[in-house]
Motif scaffolding. Structure first.
Motif, PDB file in Angstrom:
ATOM      1  N   ALA A   1       0.829  -1.207   0.000  1.00  0.00           N
ATOM      2  CA  ALA A   1       0.000   0.000   0.000  1.00  0.00           C
ATOM      3  C   ALA A   1       0.866   1.261   0.000  1.00  0.00           C
ATOM      4  O   ALA A   1       0.569   2.232  -0.703  1.00  0.00           O
ATOM      5  CB  ALA A   1      -0.926  -0.011   1.212  1.00  0.00           C
ATOM      6  N   ALA A   2       1.949   1.245   0.784  1.00  0.00           N
ATOM      7  CA  ALA A   2       2.850   2.400   0.812  1.00  0.00           C
ATOM      8  C   ALA A   2       3.519   2.605  -0.536  1.00  0.00           C
ATOM      9  O   ALA A   2       3.637   3.734  -1.030  1.00  0.00           O
ATOM     10  CB  ALA A   2       3.897   2.205   1.906  1.00  0.00           C
ATOM     11  N   GLN A   3       3.938   1.519  -1.154  1.00  0.00           N
ATOM     12  CA  GLN A   3       4.584   1.622  -2.464  1.00  0.00           C
ATOM     13  C   GLN A   3       3.608   2.133  -3.510  1.00  0.00           C
ATOM     14  O   GLN A   3       3.980   2.953  -4.376  1.00  0.00           O
ATOM     15  CB  GLN A   3       5.139   0.259  -2.871  1.00  0.00           C
ATOM     16  N   ALA A   4       2.357   1.672  -3.450  1.00  0.00           N
ATOM     17  CA  ALA A   4       1.362   2.108  -4.429  1.00  0.00           C
ATOM     18  C   ALA A   4       1.079   3.604  -4.331  1.00  0.00           C
ATOM     19  O   ALA A   4       0.731   4.248  -5.326  1.00  0.00           O
ATOM     20  CB  ALA A   4       0.072   1.313  -4.237  1.00  0.00           C
ATOM     21  N   GLU A   5       1.236   4.172  -3.137  1.00  0.00           N
ATOM     22  CA  GLU A   5       0.986   5.602  -2.949  1.00  0.00           C
ATOM     23  C   GLU A   5       2.255   6.433  -3.040  1.00  0.00           C
ATOM     24  O   GLU A   5       2.254   7.629  -2.720  1.00  0.00           O
ATOM     25  CB  GLU A   5       0.299   5.828  -1.603  1.00  0.00           C
TER      26      GLU A   5
ATOM     27  N   ILE B   1       5.041   6.256  -1.274  1.00  0.00           N
ATOM     28  CA  ILE B   1       5.592   6.630   0.034  1.00  0.00           C
ATOM     29  C   ILE B   1       6.889   5.870   0.273  1.00  0.00           C
ATOM     30  O   ILE B   1       6.917   4.637   0.164  1.00  0.00           O
ATOM     31  CB  ILE B   1       4.580   6.351   1.162  1.00  0.00           C
ATOM     32  N   SER B   2       7.942   6.575   0.599  1.00  0.00           N
ATOM     33  CA  SER B   2       9.232   5.955   0.929  1.00  0.00           C
ATOM     34  C   SER B   2       9.358   5.902   2.445  1.00  0.00           C
ATOM     35  O   SER B   2       9.504   6.958   3.097  1.00  0.00           O
ATOM     36  CB  SER B   2      10.391   6.760   0.334  1.00  0.00           C
ATOM     37  N   PRO B   3       9.292   4.736   3.057  1.00  0.00           N
ATOM     38  CA  PRO B   3       9.342   4.638   4.514  1.00  0.00           C
ATOM     39  C   PRO B   3      10.692   5.113   5.060  1.00  0.00           C
ATOM     40  O   PRO B   3      11.745   4.749   4.537  1.00  0.00           O
ATOM     41  CB  PRO B   3       9.149   3.146   4.788  1.00  0.00           C
ATOM     42  N   PRO B   4      10.689   5.944   6.093  1.00  0.00           N
ATOM     43  CA  PRO B   4      11.954   6.356   6.721  1.00  0.00           C
ATOM     44  C   PRO B   4      12.568   5.211   7.513  1.00  0.00           C
ATOM     45  O   PRO B   4      11.932   4.173   7.727  1.00  0.00           O
ATOM     46  CB  PRO B   4      11.519   7.513   7.639  1.00  0.00           C
ATOM     47  N   GLU B   5      13.801   5.399   7.954  1.00  0.00           N
ATOM     48  CA  GLU B   5      14.470   4.364   8.725  1.00  0.00           C
ATOM     49  C   GLU B   5      13.847   4.247  10.112  1.00  0.00           C
ATOM     50  O   GLU B   5      13.415   5.241  10.705  1.00  0.00           O
ATOM     51  CB  GLU B   5      15.959   4.675   8.848  1.00  0.00           C
ATOM     52  N   ALA B   6      13.816   3.021  10.608  1.00  0.00           N
ATOM     53  CA  ALA B   6      13.289   2.752  11.945  1.00  0.00           C
ATOM     54  C   ALA B   6      14.404   2.194  12.821  1.00  0.00           C
ATOM     55  O   ALA B   6      15.360   1.591  12.329  1.00  0.00           O
ATOM     56  CB  ALA B   6      12.133   1.765  11.872  1.00  0.00           C
ATOM     57  N   SER B   7      14.282   2.384  14.104  1.00  0.00           N
ATOM     58  CA  SER B   7      15.266   1.876  15.058  1.00  0.00           C
ATOM     59  C   SER B   7      14.543   1.207  16.220  1.00  0.00           C
ATOM     60  O   SER B   7      13.337   1.383  16.406  1.00  0.00           O
ATOM     61  CB  SER B   7      16.174   2.995  15.557  1.00  0.00           C
ATOM     62  N   GLU B   8      15.311   0.437  16.988  1.00  0.00           N
ATOM     63  CA  GLU B   8      14.791  -0.245  18.173  1.00  0.00           C
ATOM     64  C   GLU B   8      13.546  -1.081  17.845  1.00  0.00           C
ATOM     65  O   GLU B   8      12.575  -1.112  18.611  1.00  0.00           O
ATOM     66  CB  GLU B   8      14.467   0.760  19.277  1.00  0.00           C
ATOM     67  N   VAL B   9      13.585  -1.742  16.692  1.00  0.00           N
ATOM     68  CA  VAL B   9      12.437  -2.545  16.264  1.00  0.00           C
ATOM     69  C   VAL B   9      12.424  -3.865  17.011  1.00  0.00           C
ATOM     70  O   VAL B   9      13.452  -4.557  17.101  1.00  0.00           O
ATOM     71  CB  VAL B   9      12.488  -2.795  14.742  1.00  0.00           C
ATOM     72  N   SER B  10      11.291  -4.214  17.568  1.00  0.00           N
ATOM     73  CA  SER B  10      11.135  -5.488  18.273  1.00  0.00           C
ATOM     74  C   SER B  10       9.718  -5.996  18.068  1.00  0.00           C
ATOM     75  O   SER B  10       8.805  -5.237  17.742  1.00  0.00           O
ATOM     76  CB  SER B  10      11.437  -5.337  19.765  1.00  0.00           C
ATOM     77  N   GLU B  11       9.555  -7.287  18.289  1.00  0.00           N
ATOM     78  CA  GLU B  11       8.245  -7.920  18.105  1.00  0.00           C
ATOM     79  C   GLU B  11       8.021  -8.908  19.240  1.00  0.00           C
ATOM     80  O   GLU B  11       8.065 -10.116  19.049  1.00  0.00           O
ATOM     81  CB  GLU B  11       8.178  -8.619  16.744  1.00  0.00           C
ATOM     82  N   PRO B  12       7.777  -8.415  20.464  1.00  0.00           N
ATOM     83  CA  PRO B  12       7.551  -9.314  21.607  1.00  0.00           C
ATOM     84  C   PRO B  12       6.315 -10.177  21.367  1.00  0.00           C
ATOM     85  O   PRO B  12       5.325  -9.704  20.796  1.00  0.00           O
ATOM     86  CB  PRO B  12       7.332  -8.350  22.787  1.00  0.00           C
ATOM     87  N   PRO B  13       6.353 -11.463  21.778  1.00  0.00           N
ATOM     88  CA  PRO B  13       5.209 -12.351  21.562  1.00  0.00           C
ATOM     89  C   PRO B  13       3.917 -11.771  22.133  1.00  0.00           C
ATOM     90  O   PRO B  13       3.853 -11.407  23.306  1.00  0.00           O
ATOM     91  CB  PRO B  13       5.625 -13.636  22.299  1.00  0.00           C
ATOM     92  N   GLY B  14       2.924 -11.641  21.274  1.00  0.00           N
ATOM     93  CA  GLY B  14       1.614 -11.178  21.702  1.00  0.00           C
ATOM     94  C   GLY B  14       1.478  -9.684  21.897  1.00  0.00           C
ATOM     95  O   GLY B  14       0.382  -9.190  22.201  1.00  0.00           O
TER      96      GLY B  14
END
Length: 534
Positions: free
Chosen positions: A376-380, A382-395
């Motif tokens: 969706a971002a590419q279709a519009e 949009i160039s996503p900026p850089e992200a930091s401290e990315v995590s995906e804790p369970p749940g």
């Protein structure tokens, strides 16, 4: 940790010419008849040998090929099965009695060749279903303390701790006790998205594991698990389905007696038995014996190139008489891929701002909806900026920092009462939902749906006018709102939602009892219904 032992399928026959001849008797007879006819022509017209010598290959053909064929035809007659090949068998017998061995050998070639092509087409049609049945692993990786051992699937007991490696098929139903990842359950449940698995999540046998190894505790025996139950229903449907009468056999019911009567009348009128044989040979339905198997084989090959599985060749002959069509939803009328369909914003936030922040985090996620947000971002543009401290804790969802602000992608169940009040979300929703929080404030809601195929509506619309279908049903294991949404998109009025494979089978059996029914589906969860349909 021990390297897993991959199961190997047993081979019923060794490779080689002899095994092929044993497995394909009709094909061997056809090859022998062709070679004998060519040898006969060479001995007769090239070497100009006497009749008792150039007729020898044809006699061998009638002995080696004609006798087995006539024996099978005789058994069919005792069972009162009169098909299109009965006239061919009668021609073989009469040609032998009258000494016209070449005519008899040619008919043997046509009859055995047609039966071989038909058996080959049947094998091609059912091979994909056999492959689906063999997807179940034959071993499991049992974990005991720090050791890991490979054991036969039949040795798994309730309560065993089992390790499912990346991209492996889950051997039994169970609960995740270690690890986190995703599993593809589309063949079992019809859901088009990979399902996230964390500690405490239930897993189904037959689901395909994602990128991470998972440790599960088995809650059912392999024979009682989901995949085994589906296979059992499929086998029962195969055993109980009615035997279809081929088009050639239905025509032969009237054609064969008529041809024999004309041949007998010719013999009586002329007094020449060769006239009787001539009428039989000319009346032998060569197009039905050869052309129908060739046409069916070509149709199955064409369907295979377009990712269509034909359950049995006879279905291709009966499809024009079907007046009820039943469609599976996921992967059949849809692409099986989520798509961002709606973005609801909170005051003070813009669509490009929220979409860019979400896409920045989703680049680092393996969640099934990540690709939909990025698309969706590419279709519009949009160039996503850089992200930091990315995590995906369970749940907990997906967390990170984008342009100095904390961003969180999560579900409504993880919102605080204050955030829920800010969001003012409806009590129910269609499709899949994702909540975006910026600095712990509600920012937006993403809604996703599985998109219908571009050609689905036009295909459904042409079934009535072009092929005389009177009823078209959409059947799925999804929620009723999802099924109704797709039905409206593709132009189907009748739906059945929340259907298990067993319920699909019952529905198809009921419709098939009323009249010939076409079922179109994909995956192992549709196999029982496919086996039961016309």
């Amino acid at each position: 940790m021990k390297r897993p032992i991959l199961p190997q399928e047993p081979r019923e026959w060794p490779s080689g010419t002899l095994s092929w001849l044993v497995q394909h008797q009709k094909g061997a007879i056809a090859l022998f008849a062709l070679a004998a006819i060519l040898l006969h022509l060479a001995l007769r017209f090239w070497l100009r040998l006497p009749p008792n010598q150039y007729a020898l290959p044809l006699l061998l053909t009638i002995a080696a090929g004609g006798i087995p064929l006539l024996w099978e035809l005789g058994k069919k007659m005792l069972r009162r099965e009169f098909g299109s090949d009965l006239l061919a068998g009668l021609s073989i017998l009469v040609s032998f009695l009258l000494g016209e061995y070449l005519a008899g050998s040619i008919i043997i070639l046509m009859l055995s060749g047609g039966e071989f092509l038909e058996s080959f087409a049947t094998a091609q049609a059912s091979s994909v279903l056999r492959v689906l049945a063999r997807r179940m692993p034959s071993i499991a990786h049992r974990k005991r303390e720090s050791d890991l051992e490979d054991i036969p699937l039949s040795s798994v007991r309730i309560g065993d701790r089992l390790v499912v490696y990346p991209h492996e098929t889950c051997p039994v139903d169970g609960i995740v006790i270690e690890g986190q990842g995703h599993m593809d359950e589309v063949y079992l449940t019809g859901e088009p998205y990979r399902v996230r698995k964390t500690r405490g999540a239930r897993v189904l046998s037959g689901a395909i594991n994602g990128e991470s190894a998972l440790t599960i505790r088995s809650t059912r025996l392999p024979s009682d698990s989901r995949y085994a139950k589906i296979l059992a229903v499929m086998m029962q449907a195969e055993q109980e389905r009615p035997r279809l009468r081929r088009l050639a056999d239905r025509l032969a019911t009237y054609y064969t007696p008529s041809a024999v009567a004309v041949a007998a009348a010719t013999w009586l009128t002329t007094g020449q038995p060769l006239r009787f044989l001539a009428v039989l040979v000319i009346a032998t339905p060569c197009p039905l014996i050869l052309a129908i198997p060739v046409a069916i084989l070509g149709a199955i090959s064409l369907c295979a190139r377009r990712s269509l599985i034909v359950r049995t060749p006879a279905a291709l002959e009966d499809v024009t008489e079907c007046r009820t069509a039943i469609f599976d939803k996921t992967g059949t009328l849809t692409y099986g891929e989520p798509r961002l369909t709606e973005l609801t914003l909170a005051p003070g936030f813009s669509r490009p701002e929220v979409l860019a922040a979400a896409a920045s985090l989703e680049r680092y996620s393996k969640h099934p909806l990540a690709s939909a947000v990025l698309a969706a971002a590419q279709a519009e543009g949009i160039s996503p900026p850089e992200a930091s401290e990315v995590s995906e804790p369970p749940g907990e969802g997906l967390l990170g920092v984008v342009e100095g602000r904390s961003i969180r992608l999560t579900s409504r169940s993880r919102l605080t009462p204050t955030q829920l009040a800010q969001a003012d979300l409806p009590s129910s929703f269609d499709g899949l939902e994702c909540i975006v929080l910026v600095e712990d404030r509600y920012a937006a809601t993403f809604h996703f749906r599985d998109s219908p195929r571009s050609e689905s509506r036009s295909f459904v619309a042409h079934l009535g006018p072009k092929h005389q279908f009177r009823r078209i049903l959409l059947v799925s294991g999804d929620r009723e709102s999802e099924v109704r949404y797709l039905a409206d998109q593709v132009g189907i009025r009748e739906i059945r939602a929340n259907q298990t494979p067993e319920e699909k089978l019952s529905l198809v059996q009921g419709e098939t009892a009323k009249g010939k029914t076409l079922y179109v589906g994909d995956g192992i969860n549709d196999a029982p219904a496919m086996m039961a349909a016309t």
